[in-house]
Design an enzyme around this catalytic site. Structure first.
Site, PDB file in Angstrom:
ATOM      1  N   GLY A  18       0.755  -1.247   0.000  1.00  0.00           N
ATOM      2  CA  GLY A  18       0.000   0.000   0.000  1.00  0.00           C
ATOM      3  C   GLY A  18       0.778   1.285   0.000  1.00  0.00           C
ATOM      4  O   GLY A  18       0.198   2.353  -0.245  1.00  0.00           O
ATOM      5  N   GLY A  63       3.692  -3.567  -3.919  1.00  0.00           N
ATOM      6  CA  GLY A  63       3.669  -3.681  -5.378  1.00  0.00           C
ATOM      7  C   GLY A  63       4.172  -2.386  -5.978  1.00  0.00           C
ATOM      8  O   GLY A  63       5.314  -2.268  -6.433  1.00  0.00           O
ATOM      9  N   ARG A  64       3.320  -1.371  -5.892  1.00  0.00           N
ATOM     10  CA  ARG A  64       3.609  -0.081  -6.518  1.00  0.00           C
ATOM     11  C   ARG A  64       4.944   0.522  -6.080  1.00  0.00           C
ATOM     12  O   ARG A  64       5.681   1.078  -6.887  1.00  0.00           O
ATOM     13  CB  ARG A  64       2.482   0.889  -6.155  1.00  0.00           C
ATOM     14  CG  ARG A  64       2.506   2.182  -6.936  1.00  0.00           C
ATOM     15  CD  ARG A  64       1.469   3.168  -6.393  1.00  0.00           C
ATOM     16  NE  ARG A  64       0.214   2.596  -6.022  1.00  0.00           N
ATOM     17  CZ  ARG A  64      -0.885   2.626  -6.773  1.00  0.00           C
ATOM     18  NH1 ARG A  64      -0.878   3.221  -7.937  1.00  0.00           N
ATOM     19  NH2 ARG A  64      -2.007   2.067  -6.333  1.00  0.00           N
ATOM     20  N   TYR A 111      -9.221   6.032 -11.865  1.00  0.00           N
ATOM     21  CA  TYR A 111      -9.003   6.558 -10.500  1.00  0.00           C
ATOM     22  C   TYR A 111      -8.665   8.047 -10.514  1.00  0.00           C
ATOM     23  O   TYR A 111      -8.106   8.558  -9.549  1.00  0.00           O
ATOM     24  CB  TYR A 111      -7.814   5.858  -9.829  1.00  0.00           C
ATOM     25  CG  TYR A 111      -7.760   4.365  -9.976  1.00  0.00           C
ATOM     26  CD1 TYR A 111      -8.605   3.530  -9.260  1.00  0.00           C
ATOM     27  CD2 TYR A 111      -6.818   3.783 -10.826  1.00  0.00           C
ATOM     28  CE1 TYR A 111      -8.522   2.162  -9.404  1.00  0.00           C
ATOM     29  CE2 TYR A 111      -6.736   2.409 -10.972  1.00  0.00           C
ATOM     30  CZ  TYR A 111      -7.593   1.609 -10.251  1.00  0.00           C
ATOM     31  OH  TYR A 111      -7.507   0.255 -10.391  1.00  0.00           O
ATOM     32  N   TYR A 145       0.486  -1.329 -12.307  1.00  0.00           N
ATOM     33  CA  TYR A 145      -0.941  -1.263 -12.658  1.00  0.00           C
ATOM     34  C   TYR A 145      -1.170  -0.599 -14.010  1.00  0.00           C
ATOM     35  O   TYR A 145      -2.066   0.230 -14.168  1.00  0.00           O
ATOM     36  CB  TYR A 145      -1.739  -0.554 -11.545  1.00  0.00           C
ATOM     37  CG  TYR A 145      -1.533  -1.204 -10.192  1.00  0.00           C
ATOM     38  CD1 TYR A 145      -2.011  -2.484  -9.948  1.00  0.00           C
ATOM     39  CD2 TYR A 145      -0.840  -0.562  -9.176  1.00  0.00           C
ATOM     40  CE1 TYR A 145      -1.802  -3.112  -8.731  1.00  0.00           C
ATOM     41  CE2 TYR A 145      -0.627  -1.187  -7.956  1.00  0.00           C
ATOM     42  CZ  TYR A 145      -1.106  -2.453  -7.739  1.00  0.00           C
ATOM     43  OH  TYR A 145      -0.903  -3.078  -6.525  1.00  0.00           O
ATOM     44  N   CYS A 159     -12.468   5.250 -28.646  1.00  0.00           N
ATOM     45  CA  CYS A 159     -13.723   5.994 -28.835  1.00  0.00           C
ATOM     46  C   CYS A 159     -14.468   6.174 -27.525  1.00  0.00           C
ATOM     47  O   CYS A 159     -15.539   5.582 -27.317  1.00  0.00           O
ATOM     48  CB  CYS A 159     -14.572   5.261 -29.843  1.00  0.00           C
ATOM     49  SG  CYS A 159     -13.694   5.140 -31.392  1.00  0.00           S
ATOM     50  N   GLU A 160     -13.894   6.929 -26.612  1.00  0.00           N
ATOM     51  CA  GLU A 160     -14.534   7.262 -25.333  1.00  0.00           C
ATOM     52  C   GLU A 160     -13.943   8.584 -24.885  1.00  0.00           C
ATOM     53  O   GLU A 160     -12.725   8.779 -24.986  1.00  0.00           O
ATOM     54  CB  GLU A 160     -14.170   6.230 -24.252  1.00  0.00           C
ATOM     55  CG  GLU A 160     -14.675   4.864 -24.524  1.00  0.00           C
ATOM     56  CD  GLU A 160     -15.271   4.208 -23.285  1.00  0.00           C
ATOM     57  OE1 GLU A 160     -15.618   4.925 -22.326  1.00  0.00           O
ATOM     58  OE2 GLU A 160     -15.377   2.980 -23.316  1.00  0.00           O
ATOM     59  N   ARG A 211      -5.375   4.121 -15.537  1.00  0.00           N
ATOM     60  CA  ARG A 211      -5.408   4.804 -14.234  1.00  0.00           C
ATOM     61  C   ARG A 211      -6.030   6.197 -14.276  1.00  0.00           C
ATOM     62  O   ARG A 211      -6.795   6.549 -13.382  1.00  0.00           O
ATOM     63  CB  ARG A 211      -4.010   4.848 -13.612  1.00  0.00           C
ATOM     64  CG  ARG A 211      -3.382   3.454 -13.402  1.00  0.00           C
ATOM     65  CD  ARG A 211      -2.182   3.461 -12.476  1.00  0.00           C
ATOM     66  NE  ARG A 211      -2.602   3.801 -11.129  1.00  0.00           N
ATOM     67  CZ  ARG A 211      -2.528   4.997 -10.613  1.00  0.00           C
ATOM     68  NH1 ARG A 211      -2.007   6.007 -11.304  1.00  0.00           N
ATOM     69  NH2 ARG A 211      -2.967   5.220  -9.407  1.00  0.00           N
TER      70      ARG A 211
HETATM   71  N1  LLP Z   1      -1.733  -6.896  -0.955  1.00  0.00           N
HETATM   72  C1  LLP Z   1      -3.039  -6.942  -1.262  1.00  0.00           C
HETATM   73  C2  LLP Z   1      -3.898  -7.896  -0.568  1.00  0.00           C
HETATM   74  C3  LLP Z   1      -3.561  -6.068  -2.242  1.00  0.00           C
HETATM   75  O1  LLP Z   1      -4.866  -6.114  -2.535  1.00  0.00           O
HETATM   76  C4  LLP Z   1      -2.708  -5.161  -2.909  1.00  0.00           C
HETATM   77  C5  LLP Z   1      -3.211  -4.256  -3.936  1.00  0.00           C
HETATM   78  C6  LLP Z   1      -1.332  -5.161  -2.554  1.00  0.00           C
HETATM   79  C7  LLP Z   1      -0.887  -6.036  -1.574  1.00  0.00           C
HETATM   80  C8  LLP Z   1      -0.330  -4.254  -3.215  1.00  0.00           C
HETATM   81  O2  LLP Z   1      -0.586  -2.915  -2.979  1.00  0.00           O
HETATM   82  P1  LLP Z   1       0.477  -1.783  -3.422  1.00  0.00           P
HETATM   83  O3  LLP Z   1       1.702  -1.959  -2.574  1.00  0.00           O
HETATM   84  O4  LLP Z   1       0.776  -1.982  -4.850  1.00  0.00           O
HETATM   85  O5  LLP Z   1      -0.232  -0.528  -3.167  1.00  0.00           O
HETATM   86  N2  LLP Z   1      -5.058  -0.679  -9.791  1.00  0.00           N
HETATM   87  C9  LLP Z   1      -4.907   0.262  -8.700  1.00  0.00           C
HETATM   88  C10 LLP Z   1      -4.279  -0.377  -7.480  1.00  0.00           C
HETATM   89  C11 LLP Z   1      -5.005  -1.612  -6.999  1.00  0.00           C
HETATM   90  C12 LLP Z   1      -4.378  -2.238  -5.782  1.00  0.00           C
HETATM   91  C13 LLP Z   1      -5.005  -3.552  -5.456  1.00  0.00           C
HETATM   92  N3  LLP Z   1      -4.426  -4.248  -4.347  1.00  0.00           N
HETATM   93  C14 LLP Z   1      -4.123   1.475  -9.186  1.00  0.00           C
HETATM   94  O6  LLP Z   1      -3.761   1.533 -10.347  1.00  0.00           O
HETATM   95  O7  LLP Z   1      -3.912   2.418  -8.432  1.00  0.00           O
END
Ligand code: LLP
Length: 417
Positions: free
Chosen positions: A239, A277-278, A318, A373, A345-346, A314
């Site tokens: 997160g 992740g991010r 969002y 993402y 086309c949007e 994105r």
């Molecule tokens: N763990 C779980 C259970 C999750 O659901 C997620 C992300 C992560 C870890 C990793 O989170 P991060 O460190 O990447 O924030 N598509 C969206 C983000 C969706 C995140 C979903 N879950 C975007 O482009 O902002």
């Protein structure tokens, strides 16, 4: 822009000029930096100091096999949410024993495969899932390692679509019901309780929600220990956000973030798992796109480019912001203001509104911070083949996913004709 720098007025990813990549592989093209990914992962790893820990990279952020292989070589574990992601980790040479499996709707065949591969832990999201896992483990003659994903009802102060730790979100078991869930788990023959888990949301920009979560988990662990339930690890999810607006400062660093988690959990002997992740791949990527044409209208001027919402959803989904810069450095005095849009086309198909740029038809643009993402959320909408993916390291360029062809897109359907 981190791994992106101008040399002789041409934007480079590490030591590679972006026009070279555009020439070889076409546009749009996703470019990832090996050095940046490595630095991001190691910064999180080192910030733990003496605290036992595992970094389980969240595969959903960018599951390209070459990226997973790189992270595996760095020593990473993985967080998966589907059997497809588990197969990616295995195909990339990852060790299933370092995999945690989250996800609110795990199907029996996915649970079975995860147990056959002896993964580290299944993060359980409901009472019903506890029973399903127990039954499947019994059928396989195994004991399933589990943790309960608790929902702490904490506001991560992020976009509502990526907020997961509030009581009206579908995720986890309410923290008040966690004790009951653990007692049930303890009574089920084929489960072994190994951990406790939570994840409050993504692109979290403040540390306070993480501090509050870690504190609540500390209290819960203490009360469960008093009932005789013990843990090998605590998984605090992912997160941590990244700074998409480069002109802003004061963004929490990996060191601040890990420090807050460790201090508030205050259990120096327990293994902490995180699922970032991010924060590992987000700022390690750039999307190269070419301007197809400039279209002035009465109210604004559009720069129509060859990347679109199917490559980068994105902004549309969002209201996400990505800095957009020219690959050839122009003088800012000649900037005009453009809405940068794709050919789909949007009217939701935009990559950035009101961007000052010095461009003309055929100029190359770099859309920043597209490592997380983006490609993994790409679609074939408007029958657009998905873009090529490239990894750079110093002067080295490696194609890590070829561009799809229209033939690829039609192949399956043609067989059904
Ligand atoms: N763990 C779980 C259970 C999750 O659901 C997620 C992300 C992560 C870890 C990793 O989170 P991060 O460190 O990447 O924030 N598509 C969206 C983000 C969706 C995140 C979903 N879950 C975007 O482009 O902002």
């Amino acid at each position: 822009m981190a791994f992106l720098t101008y040399h002789n007025q041409i934007l480079h990813a590490e030591d590679v000029p972006l026009p070279t990549i555009a020439q070889h592989f076409g546009t749009p093209c996703y470019v990832m930096s090996q050095t940046r990914i490595t630095n991001n992962w190691q910064a999180l790893d080192q910030a733990f100091n003496q605290q036992p820990h595992s970094i389980c990279y969240s595969v959903k952020a960018n599951g390209n096999l070459s990226i997973l292989r790189l992270l595996n070589e760095l020593g990473s574990g993985f967080d998966v949410v589907s059997v497809g992601e588990l197969e990616r980790v295995i195909a990339a040479g990852g060790n299933p024993h370092k995999v945690v499996f989250s996800g609110v709707g795990k199907q029996p065949h996915e649970i079975r495969r995860a147990l056959e591969e002896n993964i580290k832990c299944l993060n359980v999201e409901s009472m019903a899932e506890l029973h399903t896992i127990n039954t499947i483990a019994h059928e396989l003659g195994k004991h399933a390692p589990i943790s309960i994903r608790v929902n702490p009802n904490i506001d991560a102060k992020t976009h509502p679509y990526i907020s997961t730790g509030l009581s009206d979100n579908k995720f986890g078991i309410p923290i008040d019901e966690a004790e009951n869930a653990y007692l049930t788990a303890q009574s089920l023959e084929n489960l072994i309780i190994v951990g406790i888990d939570c994840h409050i949301g993504s692109q979290v920009r403040e540390l306070e929600p993480f501090a509050e979560t870690a504190k609540q988990i500390r209290l819960l662990i203490a009360s469960l220990r008093a009932k005789g339930i013990t843990f090998e690890h605590v998984d605090l999810g992912g997160g941590l956000g990244i700074n998409y607006h480069h002109e802003e400062s004061n963004f929490p660093s990996p060191q601040d973030y890990i420090g807050i988690l460790c201090d508030n959990l205050n259990m120096p002997e327990l293994e902490i798992i995180i699922e970032p992740g991010r924060s590992i791949v987000g700022n390690a990527g750039v999307l190269i796109t070419q301007v197809i044409g400039i279209k002035p209208t009465f109210s604004k001027t559009f720069a129509i480019v060859d990347a679109a919402m199917n490559d980068l959803i994105r902004p549309a989904l969002y209201q996400g912001w990505h800095d957009i810069v020219t690959v050839k450095q122009g003088s800012p005095e000649s900037n005009a203001v453009y809405d940068v849009v794709g050919p789909v086309c949007e009217s939701a198909d935009f990559l950035g509104h009101e961007r000052p740029l010095n461009i003309e038809a055929e100029s190359l643009l770099a859309i920043c911070d597209t490592g997380a993402y983006t490609n993994c959320m790409a679609s074939n909408y408007n029958t657009r083949p998905r873009a090529a993916e490239v990894l750079v390291h110093g002067e080295q360029i490696t194609l890590i996913k070829p561009r799809e062809s229209i033939e690829d897109l039609l192949a399956g359907e043609k067989q059904c004709l």
